[in-house]
Design an enzyme around this catalytic site. Structure first.
Site, PDB file in Angstrom:
ATOM      1  N   SER A 159       0.834  -1.203   0.000  1.00 57.42           N
ATOM      2  CA  SER A 159       0.000   0.000   0.000  1.00 57.42           C
ATOM      3  C   SER A 159       0.871   1.256   0.000  1.00 57.42           C
ATOM      4  CB  SER A 159      -0.966  -0.059   1.178  1.00 57.42           C
ATOM      5  OG  SER A 159      -1.989   0.893   1.050  1.00 57.42           O
ATOM      6  N   ASP A 250     -10.232  -3.702  -5.105  1.00 61.31           N
ATOM      7  CA  ASP A 250      -9.370  -2.711  -4.469  1.00 61.31           C
ATOM      8  C   ASP A 250      -9.397  -1.430  -5.292  1.00 61.31           C
ATOM      9  OD1 ASP A 250      -7.346  -1.207  -3.300  1.00 61.31           O
ATOM     10  OD2 ASP A 250      -5.826  -2.775  -3.432  1.00 61.31           O
ATOM     11  N   HIS A 280      -8.433  -4.713  -0.650  1.00 58.03           N
ATOM     12  CA  HIS A 280      -7.213  -4.061  -0.202  1.00 58.03           C
ATOM     13  C   HIS A 280      -6.889  -4.501   1.227  1.00 58.03           C
ATOM     14  CE1 HIS A 280      -4.134  -0.958  -0.454  1.00 58.03           C
ATOM     15  NE2 HIS A 280      -4.366  -0.740   0.838  1.00 58.03           N
TER      16      HIS A 280
END
Length: 321
Positions: A159, A250, A280
């Site tokens: 991320s 996501d 995610h």
């Protein structure tokens, strides 16, 4: 059994069904301290595998001391992976990604060096990137005392940590510092956030458009423009082999896959794998799905020592898990 593309894996039903779990900008009555405490506690619940040794160190950085944690899969000399945790640049620490780093160390056979970089909004760009670079410089200075392979160091992150890892790799390329791999797990790359997946999954899938807007604002220091922040515009030529993991449900899916295409166009050896049914953050949720560790194992298989001499430049390869 193949997972459907019309809905997330049922393993996430309870998580997605609890509106309190959605990542969003906190209301005025919730302090940043409380948000971090809750988010970090949730992430730190992941079950942890055993590694041969774990050691905490403190390294000098541009803003003060930087905590790092080493995960050794063996007492023999290994190559290394510098790992930058996710958390939207706003939360996350060594404990939130302890389980992920242990899995990555065991699966890759490399020593993982996790970096507890400074967080936004108190420390906007480039604080986190500067801290990651300082940790890498320390690692390169101390490879002999740490009994690590100086010639084989990779960077990785999930991320927001993927953004930091890629930014660090670009700095290393420009400064002539060798790296042998980049591992990116659903990386956060595009401040504009206007891809098809960002619009389609803007809410209802844990990570929300509102949180992403807040994260970018915090990281950029209230909107300050810097070409090093928007990595969708970066020149990617000359980067080392790269592995990218994306999740079907996501908001960041499309920007990660666009990066893979751009890397392929730049003649970088890149492998991309999208995981159907996943949301995610799934790689940090092994307690909910075995796909979490499978995704980390995929990244590890490309970073693993046995792969170091086998990379050849190619177009991005989108493979099924």
């Amino acid at each position: 059994m193949p997972m459907p593309d019309d809905a997330p894996d049922p393993a996430f039903d309870a998580l997605l069904g609890d509106s309190r779990m959605a990542l969003r900008r906190p209301p005025p009555h919730v302090s940043l301290t409380d948000l971090r405490r809750a988010a970090n506690a949730f992430q730190a619940r992941a079950p942890r595998s055993d590694v041969t040794a774990v050691a905490d160190h403190v390294v000098p950085g541009p803003g003060g001391s930087i905590p790092v944690r080493l995960y050794r899969p063996t007492l023999e000399r290994t190559a290394a992976i510098l790992f930058c945790h996710g958390g939207g640049f706003i939360f996350g620490n060594l404990d939130t990604h302890d389980a992920m780093c242990r899995t990555l160390a065991n699966a890759s056979g490399r020593t993982v060096v996790a970096v507890d970089y400074r967080l936004a909004p108190e420390h906007p760009f480039p604080a986190a990137l500067d801290d990651a670079q300082a940790a890498l410089e320390w690692l390169r200075r101390e490879v002999r005392s740490l009994d690590l392979d100086a010639d084989r160091i990779a960077v990785a992150g999930d991320s927001a940590g993927g953004h930091i890892a890629l930014g660090l790799a670009l700095r290393c390329r420009d400064e002539g510092v060798p790296l042998d791999h980049i591992g990116l797990i659903y990386p956060l790359l595009d401040p504009a956030g206007d891809s098809a997946s960002a619009r389609q999954f803007a809410q209802g899938y844990l990570l929300t458009a509102a949180f992403l807007a807040w994260a970018w604002d915090a990281y950029r220091g209230g909107g300050a423009a810097d070409p090093s922040v928007d990595l969708t515009r970066a020149d990617l030529h000359g980067l080392p082999a790269t592995t990218i993991v994306t999740a079907h449900f996501d908001p960041l899916r499309d920007e990660g896959e666009a990066l893979a295409r751009r890397l392929g166009d730049a003649a970088v050896d890149v492998a991309l794998r999208r995981y159907p049914g996943m949301i995610h953050g799934f790689a940090g949720l092994p307690q909910l799905t075995p796909v979490a560790n499978a995704a980390i194992a995929f990244v590890a298989s490309r970073i693993a020592p046995s792969q170091a001499s086998e990379s050849q430049a190619s177009a991005p390869r989108l493979s099924a898990p």
